[in-house]
Structures are given as structure tokens and as C-alpha cells.
Design a protein around this motif. Structure first.
Motif, PDB file in Angstrom:
ATOM      1  N   GLY A  21       0.794  -1.229   0.000  1.00 23.16           N
ATOM      2  CA  GLY A  21       0.000   0.000   0.000  1.00 23.16           C
ATOM      3  C   GLY A  21       0.823   1.274   0.000  1.00 23.16           C
ATOM      4  O   GLY A  21       0.267   2.366  -0.033  1.00 23.16           O
ATOM      5  N   LYS A  44       0.414  -3.434  -3.450  1.00 23.06           N
ATOM      6  CA  LYS A  44      -0.802  -2.984  -2.794  1.00 23.06           C
ATOM      7  C   LYS A  44      -1.730  -4.197  -2.723  1.00 23.06           C
ATOM      8  O   LYS A  44      -1.710  -5.056  -3.595  1.00 23.06           O
ATOM      9  CB  LYS A  44      -1.443  -1.843  -3.604  1.00 23.06           C
ATOM     10  N   GLN A  52     -13.884  -0.064  -4.688  1.00 20.15           N
ATOM     11  CA  GLN A  52     -13.845   1.369  -4.924  1.00 20.15           C
ATOM     12  C   GLN A  52     -13.084   2.100  -3.819  1.00 20.15           C
ATOM     13  O   GLN A  52     -12.565   3.186  -4.020  1.00 20.15           O
ATOM     14  CB  GLN A  52     -15.279   1.882  -4.995  1.00 20.15           C
ATOM     15  N   GLY A  53     -13.052   1.507  -2.651  1.00 20.57           N
ATOM     16  CA  GLY A  53     -12.399   2.158  -1.516  1.00 20.57           C
ATOM     17  C   GLY A  53     -13.344   3.072  -0.781  1.00 20.57           C
ATOM     18  O   GLY A  53     -14.518   3.179  -1.129  1.00 20.57           O
ATOM     19  N   ASN A  54     -12.827   3.730   0.254  1.00 20.96           N
ATOM     20  CA  ASN A  54     -13.656   4.573   1.111  1.00 20.96           C
ATOM     21  C   ASN A  54     -13.851   5.974   0.542  1.00 20.96           C
ATOM     22  O   ASN A  54     -13.097   6.427  -0.314  1.00 20.96           O
ATOM     23  CB  ASN A  54     -13.028   4.680   2.501  1.00 20.96           C
ATOM     24  N   LEU A  55     -14.857   6.631   1.089  1.00 25.61           N
ATOM     25  CA  LEU A  55     -15.128   8.030   0.726  1.00 25.61           C
ATOM     26  C   LEU A  55     -13.957   8.918   1.149  1.00 25.61           C
ATOM     27  O   LEU A  55     -13.348   8.674   2.173  1.00 25.61           O
ATOM     28  CB  LEU A  55     -16.362   8.523   1.499  1.00 25.61           C
ATOM     29  N   PRO A  56     -13.676   9.976   0.373  1.00 25.44           N
ATOM     30  CA  PRO A  56     -12.700  10.967   0.849  1.00 25.44           C
ATOM     31  C   PRO A  56     -13.342  11.887   1.904  1.00 25.44           C
ATOM     32  O   PRO A  56     -14.576  11.992   1.901  1.00 25.44           O
ATOM     33  CB  PRO A  56     -12.357  11.740  -0.428  1.00 25.44           C
ATOM     34  N   ARG A  58      -9.539  10.706   2.932  1.00 23.85           N
ATOM     35  CA  ARG A  58      -8.995   9.407   3.328  1.00 23.85           C
ATOM     36  C   ARG A  58      -7.708   9.485   4.129  1.00 23.85           C
ATOM     37  O   ARG A  58      -7.218   8.457   4.595  1.00 23.85           O
ATOM     38  CB  ARG A  58      -8.702   8.604   2.058  1.00 23.85           C
ATOM     39  N   ILE A  59      -7.103  10.657   4.172  1.00 24.97           N
ATOM     40  CA  ILE A  59      -5.858  10.775   4.932  1.00 24.97           C
ATOM     41  C   ILE A  59      -5.872  12.031   5.800  1.00 24.97           C
ATOM     42  O   ILE A  59      -6.575  12.989   5.499  1.00 24.97           O
ATOM     43  CB  ILE A  59      -4.603  10.820   4.021  1.00 24.97           C
ATOM     44  N   ILE A  70      -8.035   4.118   3.328  1.00 25.76           N
ATOM     45  CA  ILE A  70      -8.177   4.009   1.874  1.00 25.76           C
ATOM     46  C   ILE A  70      -9.283   3.007   1.551  1.00 25.76           C
ATOM     47  O   ILE A  70     -10.039   3.202   0.609  1.00 25.76           O
ATOM     48  CB  ILE A  70      -6.838   3.571   1.217  1.00 25.76           C
ATOM     49  N   GLU A  73      -8.788   0.135  -1.889  1.00 22.78           N
ATOM     50  CA  GLU A  73      -9.118   0.425  -3.287  1.00 22.78           C
ATOM     51  C   GLU A  73      -8.143  -0.343  -4.186  1.00 22.78           C
ATOM     52  O   GLU A  73      -6.924  -0.239  -4.053  1.00 22.78           O
ATOM     53  CB  GLU A  73      -9.009   1.931  -3.568  1.00 22.78           C
TER      54      GLU A  73
END
Lengths: 307, 275
Positions: A21, A44, A52-56, A58-59, A70, A73
Motif C-alpha cells: 500500500g 498494494k 472502490q475504496g472509502n469516501l474521501p 482518506r488521509i 483508503i 481500493e
């Protein structure tokens, strides 16, 4: 000077890997560093189906660290084999593919389908804080590697599906890490890597909103290094299989601490975001340390902690 | 396609305060200066400590091209103090070096087939548009029929930058301030709506950089008037080159990375978050 080490059947020219990742599929790094200098690279995490991964957002940055959620994704297994693997195979460094499943069968299927030439080992992501182990054990909100029996079952299922070297990556979000590590060893893992990120959060006091859309995320970076080091030391004493240490390593001296604590190899994670040359600089730094301290074989340094 | 990214220790030629509480940083970095295009960005490590840990992204304000041994290529960055990173940066003295990554991302696409280029800057958003205006004015030299219109919006007079510089490039410039201390009183997007009829029969392209609210309003205006608009997004980033997947934004084509797929996007493609 001998810096070569082994993990299962995997032989590495040096003990420095890049963590899952934090290196993508190496494409972006190819024009920044000499990727073939790495001991190995871990991709990764791949899942069976695209995610699709998580909503922004994300960091979020934290003191000497960062939070991420993340949400794994990735474009899924088939895309990985078709689009990414051919490029990875051309690199003159061992490729470790990180996998995560949503069920025992998915882990087994991924392992079977990735038993391909050009892949040196599989790292089981048993510890991503953002995927629930619910389907494996009828529990909500726990992770596979927070549960010794779930850890055992997953690794056993993967062991039956592949002859590749298996590295089990564990979450640090547990009370007794040795217990989980032993379950992984008993199930047939060739190596254990730890730690994944620490479950954490951060709040914007102006808006009173969490800084991550997912509310919580995983903390990485130098902030977690002392805790990661302690856990690696505990696990190295608890199991016979080799341990890969990870958590906030930014410099060669950080990496050497983990090796002295008992790690046979180390993974460089968040540092790759800050300095793309971090891993290759660390390899040079370890060699300098060995030269200065007249250590001719890295294996002499592993677990050399004086207590 | 991944194009060449450079990681260099760039010497600080100058780093000084201008008006409105903003700063200018000038770095000697010939490889990047020669290759970067308007809207692309550089990712700077503020210091060699672990706190703040991450690099900070900056768009490039101007470029001085590499002209041999004594005239090395430089980039100019216009920035404001928005947090701890930029505060530390504002205190770094010239002659020191900064670890810099670039050029990163996808810049503005210069539509040479358009006769009118409308640049819209909100606050610090003026930073990459100066560089763009310089390139557009070079294209204009070959095709004098082209028109460059620049709309600059800011809270107040003191925070308006580059008015003279844009004029020097032959741009038609319009100012708006929230408090009316200079030019049109109100939002830059309101001024845009007001002047758009002037360009009704011309093929126009909008290029914009500013806060999210401005981008949202602009996307709507562009859609209603059937004008193409490119916007440069700003967000938190970790790596800056497409690896960490942290700087996602939602688009009609699914999640995209601001650092690698952007920072410049077609305004029509962005799916704005619900508040």
C-alpha cells in the motif's frame, strides 16, 4: 559482506522490503529509484473483486504520523494479473503479492490463482482495520488477526491452496500479539510481518467533524515506531518462524533497531511517501553500519539485543 | 502514462513576504523548470524532521527557463500561511536547500482552437494562472485574434495579486472583491455571469483555480452556458504521485486521484460532495 536473508523458500539479497500500500505496483517508483536494489517489494493489497475504496477524505496528518482509511481500493485480481503482473515480473527483485479476502474461500481462491511464476510469496493482509472479519467469524467489527482461531483458519486455508511462501501480516490492535503470532505459525505461515497500522482518529475542532470520512483510520509513521518495535520483539521471542518488522521506519538506524529486536527483515511503509528514496537509502545505511561495526553477516545482527 | 518525475535538492534563491500576508518562494531547479506546464505541481519537503511528516504540494506561479551555466532554470511559488507546514516554510532562509519532487500531475490543457480564454482566480488560486497566462500570451503572439480575459476575486483589495503582471501580458483584467474595496463588489463567479454575454458568440474556454465553493458555482455556470471549464483542485495529499490513493475525488467516471489524474479536471466531471 553478506546481507542476504531468507523467508520460507524466498531468498532476499538484503532485508529491506517495501510495505504493501505504500509502493503501488512499483510503476511510479521506477523512474525515481532503482527498484531492483530492494530486498523485495510487496504490492498494494489485491482483492478478488474490484473495490472502490472509502469516501474521501482518506488521509490526515498527525504529529510524526498519518492516518489513512483508503479501504483497499484496487482493481481486483483479474486486472492485477493482466495489467500489473507482466510489468512486475520484469523487475529484478522478488515480488510479494498482498491479498485480502472477505471470506475463507476468497483467501484460498486468491492464493490458488496467484500461484504463478514470477510471484515469490504471498502476504496475507489479515489486519486492515477497514475490512470486517464478520463473514469469517460471526462477529461485527473485528479483524481476522484480532482473533487467533480466525487467523489460524484463514492461514490454514491458504496453506492448502498454495506452495508459495506465506507471510502473515498482523494487526497490532490486540491485547496479546504473541497469541495471534503462534496461531499463524501453527497454521503453517512461513513468516510473520507486523505491525499494520494502529486504529486511531483525529478531529477538526472547528467543524467538529472527524478528519477522515470513515471516522477512524490506521495510524502509521514514526509516531508508532516504539510500539511496533516492542511488539516485534515480543513476537520474535514467541515464534520460530522469521519475523518481518514494520512500523514507522524512516532511517537505517530505525531499521537496525528492529533487526536487533529480532526482525529478520523490515518493511518500509509511510517513509516511501515522504521520501521515495527512503528504502534504498536505508539499504545503504544498513551496509554502512555493518561495515563500521565489522559485521560480515546480517544474520549475526538479527536478535542481537543485549538484555 | 507516467512521465519522468525528478527528486532534487533545490537551492532557495529567495523566500520573502509580499503584501496581504502572502509569500514568494523561488527555487533553482532546472530539470523541473524546463519541463513543468501550467497547473502541474511540485511536492516539497518543508524540513528534514518527522513533524510535519508529509510533503506539501504547491502549484507553480512562474517559470524562468534554464539558459545555460549562469542562468539556471527556476520556479516561483506563491503561497499563503494556511497551516504549520507553510508557516515553517515561510521562515526558511535563502541559500538553504529543499527536497522537491516534480513535475507532478496533469496541468491545464491549452485549447488553441478557442478564441477566448477566460481565467478565473479565487484568492490564492491566482498562483497557477499567472504561469498559464504567460503560456497563453505566447500562443497569442502567434495568433493575435485570441483574447485572454482574467477575473481575479479576493476578499479585499490587499489580497489582489498580479494585476499589473497580467496587464503586461495583454490580458483583459477584471477585479472583484467581497468587500468592494476594488472593482466589482461580490463573488468572482457573479462577475463572470455578468460578463459572459460579451463572449456569447465566441468559442471560449474557462480555466480556474480557487476554493471549492467557487469551483462549484463555476461548474454550474459553465454547464448552463455550455462552456468548457477546467478547474485545478486542491486537497490533502500524502505521496503526491499516485501511490497512496489518499487524495481521491469523486468524478462521473468514479474515484480519481487529485495528484495523478488531476489536479486539473474538467469541471463537468466532478461530483461534488453533499454538505
Amino acid at each position: 559482506m553478506n546481507t542476504a536473508i531468507s523467508l520460507g523458500t524466498l531468498r532476499l539479497k538484503n532485508p529491506v522490503l517495501v510495505a504493501s500500500g505504500t509502493f503501488g505496483y512499483a510503476e511510479e517508483f521506477k523512474n525515481l529509484i532503482k527498484v531492483e536494489r530492494l530486498g523485495a517489494l510487496v504490492t498494494k493489497t489485491i482483492t478478488l473483486c474490484p473495490r472502490q475504496g472509502n469516501l474521501p477524505p482518506r488521509i490526515a496528518e498527525t504529529p510524526s504520523g498519518m492516518l489513512n482509511s483508503i479501504g483497499l481500493e484496487n482493481k481486483g485480481l483479474d486486472n492485477f494479473i493482466k495489467e500489473k503482473l507482466p510489468h512486475l515480473k520484469k523487475l529484478d527483485t522478488p515480488i510479494v503479492v498482498s491479498i485480502a479476502g472477505e471470506s475463507l474461500n476468497e483467501y484460498a481462491e486468491l492464493a490458488k490463482k496467484l500461484s504463478l511464476k514470477g510471484i515469490s510469496a504471498l502476504e496475507l493482509n489479515l489486519s486492515c482495520p477497514n475490512i470486517k472479519a464478520a463473514k469469517i467469524k460471526n462477529q461485527r467489527g473485528t479483524l481476522i488477526s484480532q482473533d487467533a482461531s480466525a487467523t489460524y483458519k484463514v492461514i490454514k486455508a491458504v496453506r492448502r491452496s498454495t506452495k508459495k511462501t506465506i507471510i502473515a501480516k498482523l494487526t497490532p490492535n490486540v491485547g496479546d500479539i504473541s497469541l495471534i503470532a503462534r496461531a499463524a505459525e501453527d497454521a503453517g505461515a512461513d513468516s510473520i510481518s507486523l505491525v499494520n497500522t494502529f486504529l486511531a482518529m483525529s478531529i477538526d475542532i472547528k467543524s467538529k467533524k472527524p478528519k477522515l470520512a470513515n471516522i477512524t483510520g490506521g495510524l502509521s509513521g514514526p509516531a508508532i515506531k516504539p510500539i511496533a518495535l516492542r511488539m516485534v520483539w515480543e513476537v520474535a521471542r514467541a515464534v520460530k518462524i522469521p519475523v518481518v518488522g514494520c512500523g514507522g521506519i524512516m532511517t537505517a538506524s530505525d531499521a537496525i533497531e528492529f533487526i536487533i529486536a529480532g526482525a529478520r527483515a523490515v518493511q518500509i511503509g509511510t517513509a516511501n511517501f515522504v521520501n521515495p528514496k527512503a528504502a534504498t537509502d536505508i539499504i545503504l545505511g544498513i551496509k554502512d553500519y555493518m561495515r563500521i561495526n565489522k559485521i560480515t553477516n546480517i544474520n549475526k545482527l538479527i536478535g542481537s539485543l543485549k538484555v | 502514462m507516467t512521465s519522468k518525475i525528478y527528486q532534487k535538492n533545490a537551492t532557495i534563491i529567495d523566500n520573502f513576504r509580499i503584501n496581504g500576508g502572502y509569500y514568494k518562494l523561488i527555487l533553482a531547479t532546472p530539470e523541473i523548470a524546463d519541463r513543468i506546464i501550467p497547473g502541474q505541481f511540485v511536492h516539497i519537503r518543508i524540513n528534514d524532521k518527522t513533524d510535519p511528516l508529509l510533503r506539501r504540494p504547491f502549484s507553480v506561479h512562474r517559470v524562468i527557463k534554464n539558459k545555460g551555466k549562469f542562468n539556471k532554470g527556476q520556479i516561483e511559488i506563491l503561497y499563503g500561511i494556511v497551516g504549520r507546514g507553510t508557516e515553517i516554510l515561510s521562515k526558511v532562509s535563502p541559500k538553504k536547500k529543499l527536497d522537491i519532487l516534480g513535475p507532478l500531475g496533469n496541468g491545464f490543457k491549452i485549447g488553441s482552437e478557442y478564441s477566448t480564454h477566460i481565467l478565473i482566480a479565487g484568492g490564492m488560486g491566482v498562483a497557477p494562472l499567472m504561469f498559464l497566462a504567460e503560456r497563453l500570451s505566447k500562443a497569442k503572439a502567434k495568433n493575435p485574434k485570441q483574447k485572454i480575459v482574467v477575473l481575479i476575486g479576493a476578499q479585499t483589495k490587499r489580497k489582489i495579486f498580479c494585476e499589473k503582471e497580467f496587464k503586461k501580458l495583454g490580458c483583459d483584467i477584471r477585479i472583484s472583491t467581497d468587500d468592494g474595496s476594488n472593482g466589482f463588489k461580490g463573488r468572482v463567479t457573479s462577475q463572470l455571469t455578468q460578463i459572459l454575454p460579451l463572449f456569447k458568440n465566441q468559442a471560449s474556454m474557462i480555466y480556474a483555480c480557487g476554493p471549492e465553493a467557487m469551483h462549484r458555482a463555476l461548474a454550474l455556470i459553465a454547464r448552463q452556458n455550455n462552456i468548457r471549464a477546467q478547474i485545478s483542485l486542491e486537497t490533502y495529499m500524502a505521496c503526491g504521485f499516485g501511490v497512496c490513493m489518499g487524495c481521491t475525488t469523486n468524478t462521473s467516471g468514479g474515484y480519481k486521484l487529485v495528484c495523478k489524474d488531476g489536479p486539473v479536471f474538467d469541471a463537468n466531471d466532478i461530483v461534488w460532495p453533499q454538505n
